[in-house]
Scaffold this active site. Structure first.
Site, PDB file in Angstrom:
ATOM      1  N   GLU B  56       0.869  -1.177   0.000  1.00  0.00           N
ATOM      2  CA  GLU B  56       0.000   0.000   0.000  1.00  0.00           C
ATOM      3  C   GLU B  56       0.898   1.218   0.000  1.00  0.00           C
ATOM      4  O   GLU B  56       1.711   1.394   0.901  1.00  0.00           O
ATOM      5  CB  GLU B  56      -0.837   0.044   1.282  1.00  0.00           C
ATOM      6  CG  GLU B  56      -2.148  -0.682   1.182  1.00  0.00           C
ATOM      7  CD  GLU B  56      -2.951  -0.545   2.482  1.00  0.00           C
ATOM      8  OE1 GLU B  56      -3.696  -1.478   2.788  1.00  0.00           O
ATOM      9  OE2 GLU B  56      -2.815   0.478   3.183  1.00  0.00           O
ATOM     10  N   ASP B  67      -5.970   9.739   9.919  1.00  0.00           N
ATOM     11  CA  ASP B  67      -4.666   9.209  10.297  1.00  0.00           C
ATOM     12  C   ASP B  67      -4.146   9.761  11.611  1.00  0.00           C
ATOM     13  O   ASP B  67      -4.404  10.906  11.968  1.00  0.00           O
ATOM     14  CB  ASP B  67      -3.645   9.490   9.188  1.00  0.00           C
ATOM     15  CG  ASP B  67      -3.837   8.546   8.021  1.00  0.00           C
ATOM     16  OD1 ASP B  67      -3.716   7.330   8.232  1.00  0.00           O
ATOM     17  OD2 ASP B  67      -4.134   9.020   6.910  1.00  0.00           O
TER      18      ASP B  67
END
Lengths: 403, 275
Positions: B56, B67
């Site tokens: 990824e 995040d």
């Protein structure tokens, strides 16, 4: 794109205002947003909820707020008659309380036990902390470290009200970063937390919900000006960060085709310098904080930091309904610089004995031009959406005065 | 394995090959262009040898709302070095010249894609040999423009399921998804809370049964022990923040060393159980 300039039925079922709005959030939040939407739909159709709102708006917020003919400013600008909608007289000193009252009542109704909010100038933080105190709910306010510095009085007020103020240092430490941090908190405390968003932005149903809670401004003002002047104004003017006070004023006037709706964005040091917060004049459509709208961004879609002397306007986006009204041409969007806002802050204080917040001082700068343009027969209604007590220290600093 | 496979097919081939060997996929996340393009390329190119089955590649964004601090900081380092979306796709293209087997998916936020245009982004992914994408802030209700373009190009648009995805919501999440389903193991941000294996196991079976797709689990998996636990119940284990942290503190060498340890833990997890 569907053009429905005539109606005020936006948003549609997907939370769209024309091409703008929608729901762009992480999957963790989707079920919560859907739950909020159904709770909101239920509440707004419940006469009991309306009754509860009306009671608090009257006895706690102090509504209806007055309309006031600013005679000396009208004379100074030498043209149209200028009226202020006095939303700075509300409890806590700005229009923000109209929305916080509604959302905190909704949170109680949903059985939520913890309130979070983001704040820029601190007015929304203070209003949220106030309602949380009133209803006995713990409250956490995320505020950019830069904003904490320039809005000390409001930080102390929030703390007195029992809120925890969390400084946000990521990014530029301003409103957008505070909003990121609030979303991170919400995604981590999904079950018990209600996120009180302070403006007509964010994922659906927030832009709709906040507009409905703020539209009391325009409903009152429209009736008041008709009663006092026997006619509708030629123009309604309001400053715009996210755009909640402007949407609140404009909404009732959208069907009145003869009334110009004018939003004043913050031009900071000047739009040409790149240091500004004018998303419509200096941005492009994009997706941030849950909605599609105009954003300040670079050629890679990275968000550019906004700049404004006013912490309340220092945001790189704008509510999606404004983006829509802009694109279909129903509202006009102009801007005012830091310098102009500072001048108007002082002028309004001297001539009317009203210390405006730096945010509506931006609106006043364009009211001055418009008054001349419309001439003596013109009639302007401006939302004085906040008082400037919170700004006196910052203004003193800008003027080089030690207090 | 067929070297001609691309897009969703490359992902499916990788998952079915691993299923035959009864082991979970080790999915390694790195931030594209962190701390600069050259260093990040070195890390990317080194990952397959550590045992990374799927990569990824993070697309940096100024406002990464889902995040935690590690990935936020990595995105800002990349952006500070002048890295933009097209540069990260160029990293994938370089990688693809040397490795045609390892699936690469990009993970990021929608605005840079929206700004480029969904079709242009899709074309750029195809040209770079990228096989799929995860768009964190693009739920199924809003992803039609990108999904249509991805479907036409045979790329996988991977959706996220979370602890808040109940039975009522799950069909919406899995309809139209391809490649695999990414299960966010904790309600929160990346790299924060640590998931418990039991509820994760239940969620994985539920999602696998409903979607017929492999389920990879991420968010909060930082240690070899946790990675091994998850590898016993899921089809893939995603580690991001821990590798990003290792990169920040010890550079490519330390990040690859950590990936190697994690890869071994994931690959041997089920053997340890059966012994």
């Amino acid at each position: 794109m569907t053009v429905k300039t005539d109606d005020v039925q936006w948003p549609d079922a997907r939370g769209r205002f024309g091409d703008f709005g929608g729901r762009f959030v992480a999957e963790t939040l989707m079920p919560l947003i859907l739950e909020l939407e159904s709770a909101w739909d239920e509440a707004r159709n419940d006469p009991e909820f309306a009754k509860q709102m009306d009671g608090f708006l009257r006895d706690y917020v102090g509504r209806p707020s007055a309309v006031y003919h600013a005679e000396r400013l009208s004379a100074e600008f030498g043209g149209a008659k200028i009226w202020f909608k006095r939303d700075e007289l509300n409890h806590t000193g700005s229009h923000k309380i109209n929305n916080c009252l509604g959302q905190v009542l909704l949170a109680k109704r949903m059985g939520k036990t913890r309130i979070i909010a983001e704040t820029g100038a601190g007015q929304h933080g203070v209003a949220t902390a106030t309602m949380a105190a009133r209803f006995g709910l713990p409250c956490v306010v995320f505020m950019g470290a830069t904003d904490i510095e320039r809005q000390q009085p409001n930080v102390f007020r929030m703390k007195l009200l029992g809120a925890e103020v969390i400084p946000v240092t990521s990014g530029t430490g301003t409103l957008k970063d505070a909003m990121n941090e609030a979303l991170r908190d919400w995604v981590t405390h999904v079950d018990e937390t209600f996120y009180v968003i302070g403006t007509v932005a964010g994922p659906h149903p927030y832009p709709h919900m906040v507009r409905e809670f703020q539209s009391v401004i325009g409903r009152e003002a429209r009736a008041q000006i008709l009663q006092r002047e026997g006619r509708l104004p030629d123009a309604c003017v309001a400053c715009i960060g996210g755009g909640s006070n402007a949407m609140g004023l404009f909404h009732a006037f959208v069907p009145d085709k003869g009334v110009r709706l004018i939003g004043v964005e913050a031009a900071g040091l000047g739009i040409e310098t790149g240091k500004h917060a004018a998303s419509l004049k200096g941005g492009a459509p994009g997706v941030l904080h849950g909605n599609r709208t105009y954003l300040l961004q670079d050629d890679d879609g990275q968000i550019i930091d906004a700049h404004s002397i006013s912490a309340g306007l220092d945001y790189p986006g704008i509510g999606p309904e404004h983006a829509h009204l802009h694109d279909v041409g129903r509202a006009e969007y102009v801007s005012a610089t830091d310098k102009e806002a500072l001048e108007m802050f002082q002028l309004c204080t001297k001539l009317e004995g009203i210390i405006p917040a730096l945010e509506p001082a931006h609106a006043l700068a364009r009211v001055a031009d418009l008054a001349k343009e419309l001439g003596p027969k013109g009639l302007i209604l401006m939302n004085m959406c906040g008082r400037g007590d919170k700004d006196v220290f910052a203004v003193a600093k800008h003027l080089g005065v030690k207090i | 394995m067929n070297a001609q496979l691309t897009g969703a097919a490359r992902l499916e081939a990788r998952f079915s090959a691993l299923a035959t060997q009864n082991r979970a996929a080790f999915v390694a996340y790195i931030m594209g262009g962190d701390p600069d393009l050259k260093t990040a390329q070195e890390l990317l190119d080194g990952l397959p040898a550590t045992g990374a089955d799927i990569i990824e590649l993070g697309l940096p964004f100024t406002d990464p709302m889902a995040d935690g601090p590690a990935i936020q900081a990595a995105a800002l380092r990349a952006l500070g070095a002048g890295v933009r979306t097209k540069n990260v796709l160029a990293m994938a293209a370089k990688f693809r010249q040397k490795d045609t087997q390892t699936p690469v998916i990009v993970m990021g936020y929608y605005n840079p894609v929206h700004h480029m245009g969904c079709e242009a982004f899709t074309d750029a992914c195809v040209a770079a040999g990228v096989d799929g994408a995860i768009m964190v802030d693009l739920p199924p209700e809003e992803d039609a423009p990108l999904r249509t373009a991805f479907d036409a190009a045979g790329l996988a648009l991977i959706r996220l399921a979370t602890p808040t995805t109940d039975d009522q919501r799950l069909p919406t999440v899995i309809t139209g998804t391809s490649g695999f389903v990414y299960y966010v193991s904790v309600a929160g941000i990346t790299g924060a809370a640590v998931p418990d294996a039991d509820p994760v196991a239940r969620a994985v079976s539920r999602i696998r049964a409903a979607s017929g797709l492999p389920v990879a689990v991420g968010f909060g998996v930082r240690t070899t022990q946790k990675a091994a636990q998850i590898a016993r119940v899921a089809d893939g284990v995603v580690v991001g923040s821990a590798i990003v942290d290792a990169m920040a503190s010890g550079g490519v060498k330390e990040a690859l060393a950590l990936a190697r340890t994690l890869g071994r833990a994931v690959h041997t997890a089920r053997q340890e159980v059966s012994q």
